[in-house]
Enzyme design. Sequence first.
Site, PDB file in Angstrom:
ATOM      1  N   ARG A  85      11.289  -7.425   3.341  1.00 34.38           N
ATOM      2  CA  ARG A  85      11.593  -6.008   3.560  1.00 34.38           C
ATOM      3  C   ARG A  85      12.534  -5.918   4.812  1.00 34.38           C
ATOM      4  NH1 ARG A  85       6.614  -2.098   4.528  1.00 34.38           N
ATOM      5  NH2 ARG A  85       6.619  -2.897   6.666  1.00 34.38           N
ATOM      6  N   ARG A 112       1.279  -6.912  14.129  1.00 35.83           N
ATOM      7  CA  ARG A 112       0.794  -6.031  13.324  1.00 35.83           C
ATOM      8  C   ARG A 112      -0.368  -6.512  12.437  1.00 35.83           C
ATOM      9  NH1 ARG A 112       5.578  -4.353  10.367  1.00 35.83           N
ATOM     10  NH2 ARG A 112       4.631  -2.471   9.325  1.00 35.83           N
ATOM     11  N   ARG A 156      -7.243   3.809  10.978  1.00 36.31           N
ATOM     12  CA  ARG A 156      -6.691   2.388  10.973  1.00 36.31           C
ATOM     13  C   ARG A 156      -7.482   1.848  12.119  1.00 36.31           C
ATOM     14  NH1 ARG A 156      -1.018   2.193   9.580  1.00 36.31           N
ATOM     15  NH2 ARG A 156      -0.162   0.520  10.347  1.00 36.31           N
ATOM     16  N   LYS A 198       0.799  -1.193  -0.093  1.00 37.41           N
ATOM     17  CA  LYS A 198       0.090  -0.217   0.049  1.00 37.41           C
ATOM     18  C   LYS A 198       0.825   1.371  -0.065  1.00 37.41           C
ATOM     19  CE  LYS A 198      -0.852   0.238   4.976  1.00 37.41           C
ATOM     20  NZ  LYS A 198      -0.024   1.124   5.354  1.00 37.41           N
ATOM     21  N   ARG A 258      13.897  -2.752   8.963  1.00 39.79           N
ATOM     22  CA  ARG A 258      13.064  -1.950   9.798  1.00 39.79           C
ATOM     23  C   ARG A 258      12.691  -2.536  11.123  1.00 39.79           C
ATOM     24  NH1 ARG A 258       7.728   0.444   6.813  1.00 39.79           N
ATOM     25  NH2 ARG A 258       6.618  -0.415   8.657  1.00 39.79           N
TER      26      ARG A 258
HETATM   27  P1  AMP Z   1       2.620   1.642   8.530  1.00 40.46           P
HETATM   28  O1  AMP Z   1       3.840   2.340   7.951  1.00 40.46           O
HETATM   29  O2  AMP Z   1       1.587   2.365   8.206  1.00 40.46           O
HETATM   30  O3  AMP Z   1       2.665   0.449   8.543  1.00 40.46           O
HETATM   31  O4  AMP Z   1       2.787   2.455   9.909  1.00 40.46           O
HETATM   32  C1  AMP Z   1       3.935   1.888  10.910  1.00 40.46           C
HETATM   33  C2  AMP Z   1       3.762   1.975  12.259  1.00 40.46           C
HETATM   34  O5  AMP Z   1       3.091   3.552  12.715  1.00 40.46           O
HETATM   35  C3  AMP Z   1       2.457   1.264  12.769  1.00 40.46           C
HETATM   36  O6  AMP Z   1       2.606  -0.099  13.005  1.00 40.46           O
HETATM   37  C4  AMP Z   1       1.743   1.904  13.776  1.00 40.46           C
HETATM   38  O7  AMP Z   1       2.565   1.802  15.052  1.00 40.46           O
HETATM   39  C5  AMP Z   1       2.066   3.463  13.628  1.00 40.46           C
HETATM   40  N1  AMP Z   1       0.808   3.887  12.808  1.00 40.46           N
HETATM   41  C6  AMP Z   1       0.736   4.436  11.411  1.00 40.46           C
HETATM   42  N2  AMP Z   1      -0.425   4.910  11.367  1.00 40.46           N
HETATM   43  C7  AMP Z   1      -1.018   4.918  12.358  1.00 40.46           C
HETATM   44  C8  AMP Z   1      -2.531   5.097  12.778  1.00 40.46           C
HETATM   45  N3  AMP Z   1      -3.309   5.489  11.966  1.00 40.46           N
HETATM   46  N4  AMP Z   1      -2.958   4.833  13.984  1.00 40.46           N
HETATM   47  C9  AMP Z   1      -2.081   4.391  14.952  1.00 40.46           C
HETATM   48  N5  AMP Z   1      -0.773   4.172  15.043  1.00 40.46           N
HETATM   49  C10 AMP Z   1      -0.415   4.253  13.479  1.00 40.46           C
END
Ligand code: AMP
Length: 198
Positions: free
Chosen positions: A133, A150, A94, A19, A139
């Site tokens: 990844r 996650r 989310r 995404k 990461r």
């Molecule tokens: P992502 O890159 O979208 O997978 O986001 C990485 C991490 O950022 C997630 O595992 C959460 O810890 C935090 N995060 C990102 N977006 C949100 C959100 N909308 N609400 C809460 N935590 C978020």
Amino acid sequence: MTESVLARLLIVGPQGSGKGTQGARIAEALGIPAISTGDVFRANIAGGTELGLQVKAIIDAGDLVSDELTGAVVRDRLAQPDAANGFLLDGYPRNIAQVRDLDEFLAPRGEGLSAVIELDVPRDESIARLHQRAVDQGRADDTEEVIANRLAIYERETAPILDVYRARGIVDAVDGIGALDEVTERILGALAARSISV
Ligand code: AMP
């Protein structure tokens, strides 16, 4: 000619669905900013800001940052002038509470999301991509245990937001398997069918 619809988009998919990559490509193709809450948090962690310090442990564990903090980040970003003519949200909302927060922010501006792209990738494939990844990018939140956490959070908290948007008739499910360009074309095709185009 049909009136074109402003691109106020959300891309949703499990971690490892691509995404982030597809969101950036679609935003570029449409000339709108891609707003990724994960990227904002990671930039703040890398920069050692107050926000970064607040969220680092939560993100490293794969848990969700609080709705308050995340909502403030998004409202701030959406209020910037470049988001006035459309935007693509990646990773926000989310959970159901964040859907409500976003509605409350957009409604007074006479706005709402115009389409939600659901990127479909089977669980096994998502996991395989996340492991890759982890090797490529290192990461901190791509370890075995954190990946499982996650994905569980995605299924429990994030997948239900699609029901809300489905009821509004704005969800386009797109097959996320295939070459990058192929998937991008599928998404652009679905958006064009809603008169959302360049
Ligand atoms: P992502 O890159 O979208 O997978 O986001 C990485 C991490 O950022 C997630 O595992 C959460 O810890 C935090 N995060 C990102 N977006 C949100 C959100 N909308 N609400 C809460 N935590 C978020």
